[in-house]
Design a protein around this motif. Structure first.
Motif, PDB file in Angstrom:
ATOM      1  N   GLY A 104     -32.521  -7.534  28.945  1.00 34.81           N
ATOM      2  CA  GLY A 104     -31.096  -7.303  29.195  1.00 34.81           C
ATOM      3  C   GLY A 104     -30.885  -6.016  29.973  1.00 34.81           C
ATOM      4  N   ASP A 105     -30.037  -5.135  29.446  1.00 36.06           N
ATOM      5  CA  ASP A 105     -29.809  -3.829  30.081  1.00 36.06           C
ATOM      6  C   ASP A 105     -30.510  -2.705  29.325  1.00 36.06           C
ATOM      7  OD1 ASP A 105     -28.204  -5.037  31.927  1.00 36.06           O
ATOM      8  OD2 ASP A 105     -26.353  -4.000  31.360  1.00 36.06           O
ATOM      9  N   HIS A 106     -31.323  -3.045  28.324  1.00 40.45           N
ATOM     10  CA  HIS A 106     -31.961  -1.983  27.538  1.00 40.45           C
ATOM     11  C   HIS A 106     -33.024  -1.261  28.356  1.00 40.45           C
ATOM     12  CE1 HIS A 106     -33.595   0.316  24.315  1.00 40.45           C
ATOM     13  NE2 HIS A 106     -34.663  -0.420  24.169  1.00 40.45           N
ATOM     14  N   GLY A 137     -27.936   0.751  21.539  1.00 40.18           N
ATOM     15  CA  GLY A 137     -28.018   1.986  22.326  1.00 40.18           C
ATOM     16  C   GLY A 137     -27.164   1.873  23.578  1.00 40.18           C
ATOM     17  N   HIS A 138     -27.583   1.003  24.506  1.00 42.53           N
ATOM     18  CA  HIS A 138     -26.746   0.718  25.687  1.00 42.53           C
ATOM     19  C   HIS A 138     -25.392   0.192  25.201  1.00 42.53           C
ATOM     20  CE1 HIS A 138     -25.529  -0.732  29.628  1.00 42.53           C
ATOM     21  NE2 HIS A 138     -25.424  -1.957  29.157  1.00 42.53           N
ATOM     22  N   THR A 139     -25.432  -0.754  24.270  1.00 40.72           N
ATOM     23  CA  THR A 139     -24.261  -1.148  23.478  1.00 40.72           C
ATOM     24  C   THR A 139     -24.741  -1.301  22.038  1.00 40.72           C
ATOM     25  OG1 THR A 139     -24.684  -3.508  23.814  1.00 40.72           O
ATOM     26  CG2 THR A 139     -23.171  -2.448  25.373  1.00 40.72           C
ATOM     27  N   THR A 168     -27.460 -11.301  25.604  1.00 47.06           N
ATOM     28  CA  THR A 168     -28.043 -10.041  25.112  1.00 47.06           C
ATOM     29  C   THR A 168     -26.980  -9.061  24.643  1.00 47.06           C
ATOM     30  OG1 THR A 168     -28.033  -8.990  27.316  1.00 47.06           O
ATOM     31  CG2 THR A 168     -30.031 -10.199  26.672  1.00 47.06           C
ATOM     32  N   HIS A 169     -25.862  -8.980  25.384  1.00 43.09           N
ATOM     33  CA  HIS A 169     -24.752  -8.096  25.009  1.00 43.09           C
ATOM     34  C   HIS A 169     -23.529  -8.520  25.798  1.00 43.09           C
ATOM     35  CE1 HIS A 169     -26.150  -6.107  28.641  1.00 43.09           C
ATOM     36  NE2 HIS A 169     -25.136  -5.252  28.622  1.00 43.09           N
ATOM     37  N   THR A 170     -22.377  -7.953  25.458  1.00 42.68           N
ATOM     38  CA  THR A 170     -21.130  -8.538  25.940  1.00 42.68           C
ATOM     39  C   THR A 170     -20.449  -7.713  27.032  1.00 42.68           C
ATOM     40  OG1 THR A 170     -20.155  -7.612  23.920  1.00 42.68           O
ATOM     41  CG2 THR A 170     -20.630  -9.949  23.946  1.00 42.68           C
ATOM     42  N   HIS A 171     -21.219  -7.019  27.853  1.00 42.65           N
ATOM     43  CA  HIS A 171     -20.627  -6.456  29.061  1.00 42.65           C
ATOM     44  C   HIS A 171     -20.261  -7.596  30.007  1.00 42.65           C
ATOM     45  CE1 HIS A 171     -22.222  -2.083  28.636  1.00 42.65           C
ATOM     46  NE2 HIS A 171     -20.980  -2.212  28.199  1.00 42.65           N
ATOM     47  N   ARG A 172     -19.242  -7.363  30.828  1.00 39.36           N
ATOM     48  CA  ARG A 172     -18.655  -8.454  31.607  1.00 39.36           C
ATOM     49  C   ARG A 172     -19.579  -9.016  32.687  1.00 39.36           C
ATOM     50  NH1 ARG A 172     -14.058 -10.207  30.502  1.00 39.36           N
ATOM     51  NH2 ARG A 172     -13.991 -11.311  32.487  1.00 39.36           N
ATOM     52  N   ASP A 173     -20.644  -8.301  33.008  1.00 42.10           N
ATOM     53  CA  ASP A 173     -21.585  -8.866  33.983  1.00 42.10           C
ATOM     54  C   ASP A 173     -22.647  -9.734  33.287  1.00 42.10           C
ATOM     55  OD1 ASP A 173     -22.373  -6.350  32.907  1.00 42.10           O
ATOM     56  OD2 ASP A 173     -23.911  -6.120  34.453  1.00 42.10           O
ATOM     57  N   HIS A 174     -22.524  -9.947  31.975  1.00 44.12           N
ATOM     58  CA  HIS A 174     -23.548 -10.716  31.245  1.00 44.12           C
ATOM     59  C   HIS A 174     -23.047 -12.004  30.580  1.00 44.12           C
ATOM     60  CE1 HIS A 174     -26.879  -7.770  31.489  1.00 44.12           C
ATOM     61  NE2 HIS A 174     -25.860  -7.005  31.819  1.00 44.12           N
ATOM     62  N   SER A 175     -21.921 -11.928  29.873  1.00 44.52           N
ATOM     63  CA  SER A 175     -21.560 -13.037  28.985  1.00 44.52           C
ATOM     64  C   SER A 175     -20.421 -13.967  29.426  1.00 44.52           C
ATOM     65  CB  SER A 175     -21.225 -12.484  27.587  1.00 44.52           C
ATOM     66  OG  SER A 175     -20.234 -11.468  27.666  1.00 44.52           O
ATOM     67  N   PRO A 216     -16.345   4.651  32.644  1.00 47.25           N
ATOM     68  CA  PRO A 216     -15.883   4.500  34.013  1.00 47.25           C
ATOM     69  C   PRO A 216     -16.328   3.200  34.685  1.00 47.25           C
ATOM     70  CG  PRO A 216     -17.830   5.858  33.958  1.00 47.25           C
ATOM     71  CD  PRO A 216     -17.555   5.456  32.535  1.00 47.25           C
ATOM     72  N   ARG A 217     -17.158   2.427  34.022  1.00 50.75           N
ATOM     73  CA  ARG A 217     -17.700   1.244  34.693  1.00 50.75           C
ATOM     74  C   ARG A 217     -16.738   0.084  34.572  1.00 50.75           C
ATOM     75  NH1 ARG A 217     -23.385  -0.622  32.802  1.00 50.75           N
ATOM     76  NH2 ARG A 217     -22.879  -2.190  34.348  1.00 50.75           N
ATOM     77  N   ALA A 218     -16.062  -0.227  35.645  1.00 51.82           N
ATOM     78  CA  ALA A 218     -15.140  -1.361  35.597  1.00 51.82           C
ATOM     79  C   ALA A 218     -15.897  -2.630  35.202  1.00 51.82           C
ATOM     80  CB  ALA A 218     -14.473  -1.545  36.933  1.00 51.82           C
TER      81      ALA A 218
END
Ligand code: ZN
Length: 285
Positions: A162-164, A143-145, A73-80, A107-109
């Protein structure tokens, strides 16, 4: 469903199973929910963090069945990140959002971008992939990304969000990549659809999704109204605005709340309603 154990697949309906990754945090709730779509051949949506035990748990859940696609869905490190290990283990292509290479100023590691994400196929809005008895249609929801996609499963009236849109929390919108105006437009876009149920990457399924989306739009408009009232009473900076808006918030989430306030301010500035001078924001004259 709140007490789901990590690494054990749970069949949610005939075409959809989920598996919880071992990455709980104040930002991921109980962890990333990986979704398996299909019965004879599968799609794996948001494989999650690249943790060997987690990848092994996914392979147990796949149980030798062919994987038609690893969907992101998107490339934040908790997803891909686990997409690579899963692709190596199954031979399946990585399909979904476009890659994004950005330094995350937020700020989100655990929200920093996965720089190594390398899709075999990028889907644009409305494009789809399929397997036996299932189709996944990309729904562009920036939006979120800026690269965020939801995926509709028309055979089940389900939407993987996803995170939307998540049932447990509102989505973090952290500039510069996070964009509040785009996020609001992407919420509106979901209101035009008639999905029966949402399966978010964090938290439980959402069974009355339209009501939740309307509530989220209302919540953001309320936050915007709060900011305008505060600035109407005098110019201010983001920490002071955030302090007044988020009374009693978990201190660990305060930096993320400040990013959301910034996202609102940028949106209001772009609409000509507020102006900034250095770190100070005020109503436009
Ligand atoms: Zn995310």
């Amino acid at each position: 469903m709140a007490d789901q154990p990590t690494g054990v697949p749970e069949q949610l309906e005939p075409l959809v199973a989920r598996l919880l990754a071992p990455n709980p945090s104040p930002f991921t709730n109980t962890g990333t929910q990986v979704h398996l779509v299909g019965t004879t051949d599968l799609a794996v949506i948001d494989p999650g963090p690249d943790d060997p035990d987690h990848v092994a748990a996914m392979l147990r859940a796949i149980d030798g069945r062919p994987v038609a696609a690893i969907v992101v869905t998107h490339t934040h490190r908790d997803h891909s990140p686990a997409s690579r290990a899963l692709a190596r283990a199954t031979g399946a292509p990585i399909v979904g959002c476009a890659p994004l290479v950005l330094d995350d100023l937020g700020p989100r590691a655990d929200a920093s971008f996965d720089r190594d994400y390398a899709p075999d196929l990028i889907l644009a809005d409305g494009e789809s992939i399929g397997g036996q008895g299932w189709t996944l249609v990309a729904v562009a929801t920036p939006g979120h990304t800026s690269n965020h996609l939801c995926f509709a499963l028309p055979e089940a009236g389900a939407l993987f969000t996803g995170d939307h849109v998540m049932g447990w929390s509102t989505s973090i919108v952290s500039p510069p990549d996070g964009d509040m105006a785009a996020y609001m437009a992407s919420l509106d876009k979901l209101l035009q659809r008639d999905d029966r149920i949402y399966y978010p990457a964090h938290g439980d399924p959402v069974e009355r999704p339209q009501r939740l989306v309307r509530g989220m739009l209302g919540h953001r408009k309320q936050r915007e109204g709060q900011i305008l009232r505060l600035l109407g009473a005098g110019a201010s900076d983001i920490p002071a605005i955030t302090e007044k808006m988020y009374v009693g918030l978990d201190r660990r989430l305060l930096p993320a709340a400040e990013r959301s306030v910034l996202a609102h301010l940028i949106d209001l500035r772009d609409r000509g309603i507020v102006t900034e001078a250095g770190t100070i924001w005020e109503m436009a004259a």
